[in-house]
Each structure stands twice: as C-alpha cells, then as structure tokens.
Design a protein around this motif. Structure first.
Motif, PDB file in Angstrom:
ATOM      1  N   TRP A  74       0.829  -1.207   0.000  1.00 15.79           N
ATOM      2  CA  TRP A  74       0.000   0.000   0.000  1.00 15.79           C
ATOM      3  C   TRP A  74       0.866   1.261   0.000  1.00 15.79           C
ATOM      4  N   TYR A  75       2.146   1.095   0.409  1.00 18.66           N
ATOM      5  CA  TYR A  75       3.065   2.236   0.483  1.00 18.66           C
ATOM      6  C   TYR A  75       4.452   1.819   0.017  1.00 18.66           C
ATOM      7  N   TYR A  76       5.150   2.750  -0.606  1.00 19.22           N
ATOM      8  CA  TYR A  76       6.582   2.629  -0.858  1.00 19.22           C
ATOM      9  C   TYR A  76       7.302   3.674  -0.004  1.00 19.22           C
ATOM     10  N   SER A  77       8.578   3.479   0.204  1.00 16.31           N
ATOM     11  CA  SER A  77       9.404   4.479   0.890  1.00 16.31           C
ATOM     12  C   SER A  77      10.391   5.068  -0.108  1.00 16.31           C
ATOM     13  N   ASP A  78      10.452   6.402  -0.160  1.00 16.61           N
ATOM     14  CA  ASP A  78      11.417   7.028  -1.065  1.00 16.61           C
ATOM     15  C   ASP A  78      12.787   7.108  -0.393  1.00 16.61           C
ATOM     16  N   ASP A  79      13.740   7.740  -1.052  1.00 16.30           N
ATOM     17  CA  ASP A  79      15.117   7.774  -0.555  1.00 16.30           C
ATOM     18  C   ASP A  79      15.239   8.479   0.790  1.00 16.30           C
ATOM     19  N   SER A  80      14.304   9.372   1.070  1.00 14.82           N
ATOM     20  CA  SER A  80      14.350  10.095   2.345  1.00 14.82           C
ATOM     21  C   SER A  80      13.596   9.361   3.451  1.00 14.82           C
ATOM     22  N   GLY A  81      12.978   8.225   3.095  1.00  9.69           N
ATOM     23  CA  GLY A  81      12.221   7.461   4.077  1.00  9.69           C
ATOM     24  C   GLY A  81      10.759   7.856   4.172  1.00  9.69           C
ATOM     25  N   GLU A  82      10.348   8.810   3.346  1.00  8.13           N
ATOM     26  CA  GLU A  82       8.949   9.242   3.362  1.00  8.13           C
ATOM     27  C   GLU A  82       8.071   8.181   2.701  1.00  8.13           C
ATOM     28  N   SER A  83       6.893   7.955   3.274  1.00  7.35           N
ATOM     29  CA  SER A  83       5.966   6.965   2.733  1.00  7.35           C
ATOM     30  C   SER A  83       5.186   7.542   1.557  1.00  7.35           C
ATOM     31  N   ILE A  84       5.192   6.808   0.462  1.00  4.18           N
ATOM     32  CA  ILE A  84       4.466   7.205  -0.746  1.00  4.18           C
ATOM     33  C   ILE A  84       3.301   6.234  -0.930  1.00  4.18           C
ATOM     34  N   PRO A  85       2.049   6.693  -0.818  1.00 10.88           N
ATOM     35  CA  PRO A  85       0.912   5.780  -0.962  1.00 10.88           C
ATOM     36  C   PRO A  85       0.779   5.265  -2.390  1.00 10.88           C
ATOM     37  N   VAL A  86       0.376   4.011  -2.507  1.00 13.02           N
ATOM     38  CA  VAL A  86       0.149   3.387  -3.809  1.00 13.02           C
ATOM     39  C   VAL A  86      -1.322   3.556  -4.184  1.00 13.02           C
ATOM     40  N   GLU A  87      -1.562   4.023  -5.388  1.00 17.70           N
ATOM     41  CA  GLU A  87      -2.928   4.153  -5.893  1.00 17.70           C
ATOM     42  C   GLU A  87      -3.319   2.855  -6.595  1.00 17.70           C
ATOM     43  N   LEU A  88      -4.341   2.200  -6.079  1.00 17.56           N
ATOM     44  CA  LEU A  88      -4.875   0.984  -6.696  1.00 17.56           C
ATOM     45  C   LEU A  88      -6.025   1.402  -7.606  1.00 17.56           C
TER      46      LEU A  88
ATOM     47  N   SER B  21       6.040   1.527  -8.668  1.00 18.92           N
ATOM     48  CA  SER B  21       7.348   1.855  -8.102  1.00 18.92           C
ATOM     49  C   SER B  21       7.227   3.163  -7.336  1.00 18.92           C
ATOM     50  N   VAL B  22       8.303   3.564  -6.687  1.00 13.33           N
ATOM     51  CA  VAL B  22       8.301   4.836  -5.965  1.00 13.33           C
ATOM     52  C   VAL B  22       8.013   5.987  -6.921  1.00 13.33           C
ATOM     53  N   SER B  23       8.580   5.916  -8.119  1.00 15.44           N
ATOM     54  CA  SER B  23       8.385   6.994  -9.094  1.00 15.44           C
ATOM     55  C   SER B  23       7.021   6.925  -9.776  1.00 15.44           C
ATOM     56  N   ARG B  24       6.411   5.739  -9.769  1.00 16.02           N
ATOM     57  CA  ARG B  24       5.078   5.571 -10.356  1.00 16.02           C
ATOM     58  C   ARG B  24       4.251   4.673  -9.438  1.00 16.02           C
TER      59      ARG B  24
END
Length: 263
Positions: A107-121, A163-166
């Motif tokens: 449901w989430y990825y972590s970027d390089d800074s450790g911030e959580s990026i939500p995944v859009e389903l 992915s984190v970028s998408r």
C-alpha cells in the motif's frame, strides 16, 4: 479422488474460516444441487462457526455484494469486475470462484528520504465509494494487521509496474473474504438504497435479481423467522441465479460444452 470434486490444495485460513482450492463439477446450495459438464476452479470456504446455516448465509451475503457490483458496473461506476461469483453452499461453508493472483502487494513505498508514498490501486476509490453508498464497507480488513503497509484480502492478478516513481497498480484485482469480521453491512442503509434505486436497478439487472437481493437481505436480518412464502420465493430466485452463473462458467474456455443439470 472423486471426478465431481477434486482437492487441489489448501488456499489459506484466517480467524473465521479455512479455504480449500478445488476443481468441482457438483455444486450444492440453495435451490438444489447443480452439476456442470466442465470442472470449475473454486474456493470452498469452510467456516469455524457452528452457527446454523452459516454457509448459506455467507453465500447470500456474497450474492448481494456481487449483484450490487453488476449494477454498479452497468452504471459505469468502474469498469472491471472486482467481486468473484458465489456458486453454492452447504450448512457449514460456501463455494465461490477461485481468484488467481497474488494476495499481497504494498500500500506504500518508501522514497530515498524514508517518506511513505501511498500506492494508488486503480478503481479502488470508486469501488469503495460505490459500496459505501449502499451501506457496505469493503475497505475494512484490507491491510495486514501486523504490517499496515501491505495488503490483505485483495487478490491482484498482475501486481507489477508500480514503483516509488510511479506508485500506481492496475485494476486487475479481486476483493475476497466476505466473513463478518472482514465485511460489514448496514442493512438499514442498504434497504434504503434499494428503495431509492429500485426502478433503476430493475432496469439494469436481469429479471428477478432485484427481488433476490431484497429477499436475501430479509433472510440475513430475520433468519428462520422469515415468512416461509418469501423464503420459498428466495429459493427459486437463487436457483435461477446459480443456474445462470454456472451455465456461463461451464462454457468458459471451450468451444462447446454439455449443459448444466439440476438434481
């Protein structure tokens, strides 16, 4: 090994039930036992509860949700079916289409800074909002209780490309597990929704399906106290639905197939 029911493997278990994966040609249930010419891959969900007719009740709950989805689909609320078809039931469990795919995605990825990026389903928001409008909560119990960053009770058929970028996953997924701990129905809101949308639902669903939804609600509310005449009508409507559904699945993937039979 029976030619009518072939055990394939264990399909998982939870706090309410265990699942067997089967190839099955015989489908007991409300309205009678139906035989198919072609074996169909299914899940048999066996409940741990000893509550009377728990399997039949869960079948009807699943059927309500599936027929509402058919209506939402016809109305264009979303454009890929996310509910499997319920096919039969016994007093202790029920049978539905097996959903192929992966049962975990992030449901989430972590970027390089450790911030959580939500995944859009894709379709998820429209799906949840459509059912919420009818008093059914399908977003409940969809994150792992031990790691809320991972999914559960959603089978993704092609969980690749995010992915984190998408951070987006495609709409090829199915919501599973309609047990009481996973899916709750506010029957007051559902019956109100049916009343408000009756004419439109009758226009968009096959003849008899609206009555099946409404009578299924009554059975789930009143149980054995339901009017016997209404229960008799429900039995006939469910039989028609199951015959139609199994006839469709019986011919999937083959040029021709023998007819389904009711015994």
């Amino acid at each position: 090994m029976s030619l009518d029911v072939e055990f394939i493997c264990k399909g998982g278990f939870g706090s309410e039930a265990e699942i067997d994966v089967q190839l099955r040609r015989v489908f007991p249930g409300i309205g009678g036992t139906i035989y198919t010419y072609q074996a169909i891959p299914v899940a048999f969900r066996r409940e741990f509860s000893s509550s009377p007719n728990v399997g039949h009740r869960l079948f009807l709950k699943h059927a309500i949700i599936k027929k509402l989805e058919d209506y939402f689909f016809k109305k264009g609320f979303y454009h890929y079916a996310h509910i499997t078809r319920p096919l039969g039931s016994t007093s202790e469990g029920y049978i539905y289409e097996w959903a192929f795919g992966s049962d975990v995605f992030p449901w989430y990825y972590s970027d390089d800074s450790g911030e959580s990026i939500p995944v859009e389903l894709d379709d998820w928001r429209s799906f949840v909002e459509a059912f919420e409008s009818a008093g059914i909560d399908l977003k409940k119990d969809c994150a792992d209780p031990d790691n809320g960053r991972l999914s559960q009770n959603i089978i993704h058929q092609f969980p690749f490309g995010a992915s984190v970028s998408r951070p987006k996953l495609n709409r090829l997924w199915k919501r599973i597990d309609f047990g009481d701990k996973s899916v709750s129905i506010d029957f007051e809101r559902l019956l109100s929704y049916l009343e408000r949308n009756e004419a439109d639902m009758r226009e968009n669903l096959r003849v008899g399906r609206f009555e099946m939804i409404k009578l299924s609600c009554k059975y789930l509310i009143y149980g054995e106290k339901m009017d016997p005449r209404e229960f008799g009508e429900l039995t006939m409507l469910v039989r028609d639905y199951r015959l139609s559904t199994l006839s469709h699945l019986n011919t999937r993937g083959v040029e021709s197939s023998g007819a389904v039979k009711l015994f």
